[in-house]
Design a protein around this motif. Structure first.
Motif, PDB file in Angstrom:
ATOM      1  N   THR A 180       0.800  -1.221   0.000  1.00  0.00           N
ATOM      2  CA  THR A 180       0.000   0.000   0.000  1.00  0.00           C
ATOM      3  C   THR A 180       0.834   1.273   0.000  1.00  0.00           C
ATOM      4  O   THR A 180       0.661   2.141  -0.852  1.00  0.00           O
ATOM      5  N   ALA A 181       1.759   1.395   0.959  1.00  0.00           N
ATOM      6  CA  ALA A 181       2.407   2.687   1.180  1.00  0.00           C
ATOM      7  C   ALA A 181       3.323   3.112   0.041  1.00  0.00           C
ATOM      8  O   ALA A 181       3.484   4.310  -0.215  1.00  0.00           O
ATOM      9  N   ALA A 182       3.939   2.164  -0.667  1.00  0.00           N
ATOM     10  CA  ALA A 182       4.884   2.528  -1.729  1.00  0.00           C
ATOM     11  C   ALA A 182       4.216   3.368  -2.809  1.00  0.00           C
ATOM     12  O   ALA A 182       4.809   4.334  -3.308  1.00  0.00           O
ATOM     13  N   LEU A 183       2.992   3.029  -3.161  1.00  0.00           N
ATOM     14  CA  LEU A 183       2.319   3.802  -4.210  1.00  0.00           C
ATOM     15  C   LEU A 183       1.776   5.115  -3.670  1.00  0.00           C
ATOM     16  O   LEU A 183       1.736   6.126  -4.386  1.00  0.00           O
ATOM     17  N   PHE A 184       1.343   5.140  -2.403  1.00  0.00           N
ATOM     18  CA  PHE A 184       0.932   6.403  -1.788  1.00  0.00           C
ATOM     19  C   PHE A 184       2.100   7.397  -1.785  1.00  0.00           C
ATOM     20  O   PHE A 184       1.945   8.555  -2.181  1.00  0.00           O
ATOM     21  N   SER A 185       3.265   6.943  -1.319  1.00  0.00           N
ATOM     22  CA  SER A 185       4.411   7.851  -1.210  1.00  0.00           C
ATOM     23  C   SER A 185       4.913   8.279  -2.580  1.00  0.00           C
ATOM     24  O   SER A 185       5.314   9.437  -2.777  1.00  0.00           O
ATOM     25  N   ALA A 186       4.900   7.355  -3.545  1.00  0.00           N
ATOM     26  CA  ALA A 186       5.305   7.725  -4.905  1.00  0.00           C
ATOM     27  C   ALA A 186       4.328   8.734  -5.504  1.00  0.00           C
ATOM     28  O   ALA A 186       4.733   9.685  -6.181  1.00  0.00           O
ATOM     29  N   ALA A 187       3.035   8.547  -5.236  1.00  0.00           N
ATOM     30  CA  ALA A 187       2.013   9.450  -5.774  1.00  0.00           C
ATOM     31  C   ALA A 187       2.213  10.875  -5.283  1.00  0.00           C
ATOM     32  O   ALA A 187       2.126  11.836  -6.065  1.00  0.00           O
ATOM     33  N   THR A 188       2.488  11.033  -3.995  1.00  0.00           N
ATOM     34  CA  THR A 188       2.695  12.379  -3.466  1.00  0.00           C
ATOM     35  C   THR A 188       4.049  12.935  -3.879  1.00  0.00           C
ATOM     36  O   THR A 188       4.170  14.115  -4.245  1.00  0.00           O
ATOM     37  N   GLU A 189       5.078  12.079  -3.859  1.00  0.00           N
ATOM     38  CA  GLU A 189       6.431  12.548  -4.165  1.00  0.00           C
ATOM     39  C   GLU A 189       6.543  13.062  -5.597  1.00  0.00           C
ATOM     40  O   GLU A 189       7.136  14.125  -5.837  1.00  0.00           O
ATOM     41  N   VAL A 190       5.983  12.341  -6.572  1.00  0.00           N
ATOM     42  CA  VAL A 190       6.125  12.791  -7.962  1.00  0.00           C
ATOM     43  C   VAL A 190       5.356  14.085  -8.212  1.00  0.00           C
ATOM     44  O   VAL A 190       5.739  14.877  -9.081  1.00  0.00           O
ATOM     45  N   GLY A 191       4.290  14.317  -7.439  1.00  0.00           N
ATOM     46  CA  GLY A 191       3.594  15.597  -7.557  1.00  0.00           C
ATOM     47  C   GLY A 191       4.501  16.756  -7.201  1.00  0.00           C
ATOM     48  O   GLY A 191       4.494  17.809  -7.861  1.00  0.00           O
ATOM     49  N   GLY A 192       5.302  16.568  -6.150  1.00  0.00           N
ATOM     50  CA  GLY A 192       6.260  17.601  -5.764  1.00  0.00           C
ATOM     51  C   GLY A 192       7.399  17.744  -6.748  1.00  0.00           C
ATOM     52  O   GLY A 192       7.838  18.856  -7.068  1.00  0.00           O
ATOM     53  N   VAL A 193       7.896  16.626  -7.264  1.00  0.00           N
ATOM     54  CA  VAL A 193       9.016  16.658  -8.208  1.00  0.00           C
ATOM     55  C   VAL A 193       8.615  17.375  -9.493  1.00  0.00           C
ATOM     56  O   VAL A 193       9.355  18.226 -10.001  1.00  0.00           O
ATOM     57  N   ILE A 194       7.435  17.050 -10.019  1.00  0.00           N
ATOM     58  CA  ILE A 194       7.014  17.661 -11.287  1.00  0.00           C
ATOM     59  C   ILE A 194       6.759  19.161 -11.114  1.00  0.00           C
ATOM     60  O   ILE A 194       6.868  19.945 -12.057  1.00  0.00           O
ATOM     61  N   ALA A 195       6.451  19.564  -9.868  1.00  0.00           N
ATOM     62  CA  ALA A 195       6.231  20.982  -9.582  1.00  0.00           C
ATOM     63  C   ALA A 195       7.541  21.728  -9.351  1.00  0.00           C
ATOM     64  O   ALA A 195       7.542  22.947  -9.166  1.00  0.00           O
ATOM     65  N   GLY A 196       8.678  21.000  -9.345  1.00  0.00           N
ATOM     66  CA  GLY A 196       9.967  21.644  -9.109  1.00  0.00           C
ATOM     67  C   GLY A 196      10.133  22.140  -7.691  1.00  0.00           C
ATOM     68  O   GLY A 196      10.821  23.142  -7.441  1.00  0.00           O
ATOM     69  N   ALA A 197       9.524  21.452  -6.731  1.00  0.00           N
ATOM     70  CA  ALA A 197       9.557  21.886  -5.337  1.00  0.00           C
ATOM     71  C   ALA A 197      10.945  21.689  -4.742  1.00  0.00           C
ATOM     72  O   ALA A 197      11.710  20.833  -5.196  1.00  0.00           O
ATOM     73  N   PRO A 198      11.282  22.478  -3.699  1.00  0.00           N
ATOM     74  CA  PRO A 198      12.554  22.271  -2.991  1.00  0.00           C
ATOM     75  C   PRO A 198      12.628  20.868  -2.402  1.00  0.00           C
ATOM     76  O   PRO A 198      11.601  20.241  -2.105  1.00  0.00           O
ATOM     77  N   GLU A 199      13.844  20.389  -2.195  1.00  0.00           N
ATOM     78  CA  GLU A 199      14.051  19.007  -1.774  1.00  0.00           C
ATOM     79  C   GLU A 199      13.380  18.691  -0.440  1.00  0.00           C
ATOM     80  O   GLU A 199      12.869  17.585  -0.247  1.00  0.00           O
ATOM     81  N   ASP A 200      13.372  19.640   0.497  1.00  0.00           N
ATOM     82  CA  ASP A 200      12.749  19.368   1.791  1.00  0.00           C
ATOM     83  C   ASP A 200      11.244  19.158   1.654  1.00  0.00           C
ATOM     84  O   ASP A 200      10.641  18.364   2.375  1.00  0.00           O
ATOM     85  N   GLN A 201      10.642  19.854   0.695  1.00  0.00           N
ATOM     86  CA  GLN A 201       9.207  19.684   0.477  1.00  0.00           C
ATOM     87  C   GLN A 201       8.903  18.357  -0.221  1.00  0.00           C
ATOM     88  O   GLN A 201       7.912  17.696   0.098  1.00  0.00           O
ATOM     89  N   VAL A 202       9.761  17.978  -1.160  1.00  0.00           N
ATOM     90  CA  VAL A 202       9.591  16.678  -1.815  1.00  0.00           C
ATOM     91  C   VAL A 202       9.708  15.552  -0.788  1.00  0.00           C
ATOM     92  O   VAL A 202       8.903  14.610  -0.778  1.00  0.00           O
ATOM     93  N   LYS A 203      10.673  15.665   0.097  1.00  0.00           N
ATOM     94  CA  LYS A 203      10.855  14.658   1.142  1.00  0.00           C
ATOM     95  C   LYS A 203       9.646  14.622   2.068  1.00  0.00           C
ATOM     96  O   LYS A 203       9.201  13.545   2.488  1.00  0.00           O
TER      97      LYS A 203
END
Length: 333
Positions: A180-203
């Motif tokens: 379960t959690a791997a896809l939840f975390s990937a779903a939120t993380e890629v949203g931050g990455v595609i937005a060009g967010a700072p690394e602390d926010q992506v984490k």
């Protein structure tokens, strides 16, 4: 793992806020699940995709990107990617588990056959990789490819750990991270990455999704021993009958005396289940307080998810995501 019949206020708020993007995601899903040469692919896919699921995972991708100011359209592709990965894993899981019902409907493997379910799941995995490549982000590809591998690894681990009383909480955590959690975390993380967010926010987004997914699965496992069938989307005691070692059982086994351990060995390891065994299992879990301790663990993971959001900018979506963490565990109050 259904949230369909619980209090839906935070989810509905998020859905209303993201309605235009979700409409675009749904249109893209319908477009990409088509097949010119194999009509069974859209038949099988539509049966599951259009079965009324909440689309929580793709919505998390959209929410993360919107919250961090993204204005492009790659988040639509990523949200569809996440949903395709999720749907592919459900098709495969139902074959592995020999399931006959999902979301209150007959499973695809029951309506068609195992071969169709496995091969259509493979097709959806391939489609998901086509979509993520279209974003042009190697990091996004890395995140979602790793998540896909973790999901498969978790399922294989569960095969060997499910009916082995030596399975401990660390192994259980690895299983549900994959499940379960791997896809939840990937779903939120890629949203931050595609937005060009700072690394602390992506984490922070990764941590939020990971903790939310773990809380979600622990609650689901707990409700198998105390939820209403219409709430949890399956029959109470299904995990027991399928001899799955979930957290309440693992803790009961850990605290068992010799007689109790013999019971668990008979019903879980040997699969010799008799009339009244489920009720006795419940009595042992109550005796050792494992239902209550599992509830506390789920709540602590929800708190961890909420805490991660403090690194993100003030935003209406951040407030909804906070409420969503409470919503996920609200079924165990």
């Amino acid at each position: 793992m259904s949230l369909d019949q619980t209090a839906t206020k935070p989810f509905d708020r998020l859905g209303a806020l993201l309605a235009p993007e979700m409409a675009a995601v749904n249109a893209l899903i319908r477009e990409r699940m088509a097949s010119e040469h194999a009509p069974r692919i859209p038949e099988v896919t539509a049966h599951l995709v259009e079965a009324g699921g909440k689309r929580l995972r793709p919505m998390l991708t959209l929410a993360a990107a919107r919250m961090l100011g993204y204005t492009g359209d790659h988040h639509i592709r990523l949200a569809a990617t996440v949903e395709f990965i999720h749907t592919a894993t459900l098709l495969h899981d139902d074959v592995v588990d020999e399931s006959r019902q999902r979301r209150g409907r007959p499973t695809a493997n029951l309506l068609w056959d195992n071969k169709s379910s496995v091969l259509v799941g493979d097709y959806l995995f391939a489609r998901s990789f086509q979509l993520m490549v279209e974003t042009g982000s190697l990091r996004v590809l890395d995140i979602l490819a790793n998540a896909s591998a973790t999901i498969a690894e978790g399922e294989v681990l569960q095969l060997s750990a499910a009916q082995d009383l030596r399975t401990d909480e660390s192994i259980y955590l690895k299983v549900i991270r994959g499940k379960t959690a791997a896809l939840f975390s990937a779903a939120t993380e890629v949203g931050g990455v595609i937005a060009g967010a700072p690394e602390d926010q992506v984490k922070a987004l990764f941590t939020y999704g990971d903790a939310l997914g773990i809380a979600f699965q622990i609650v689901d496992d707990l409700l198998d021993y105390g939820g209403a069938s219409e709430v949890i989307g399956k029959n109470v005691g299904d995990d027991f009958r399928e001899r799955k070692l979930t957290l309440p059982v693992i803790r009961a086994v850990t605290r068992a005396d010799a007689e109790e351990r013999a019971f668990w060995s008979r019903v879980i390891e040997r699969g010799d289940q008799r009339e009244g065994d489920l009720e006795h299992a419940l009595e042992l879990m109550r005796r050792h307080g494992t239902l209550e301790s599992t509830r506390d663990t789920a709540l602590s993971w929800a708190d961890r998810a909420k805490g991660a959001l403090s690194a993100l900018p003030a935003h209406e979506i951040r407030d909804i995501l906070t409420d969503l963490a409470d919503y996920v565990v609200a079924r165990v109050y």
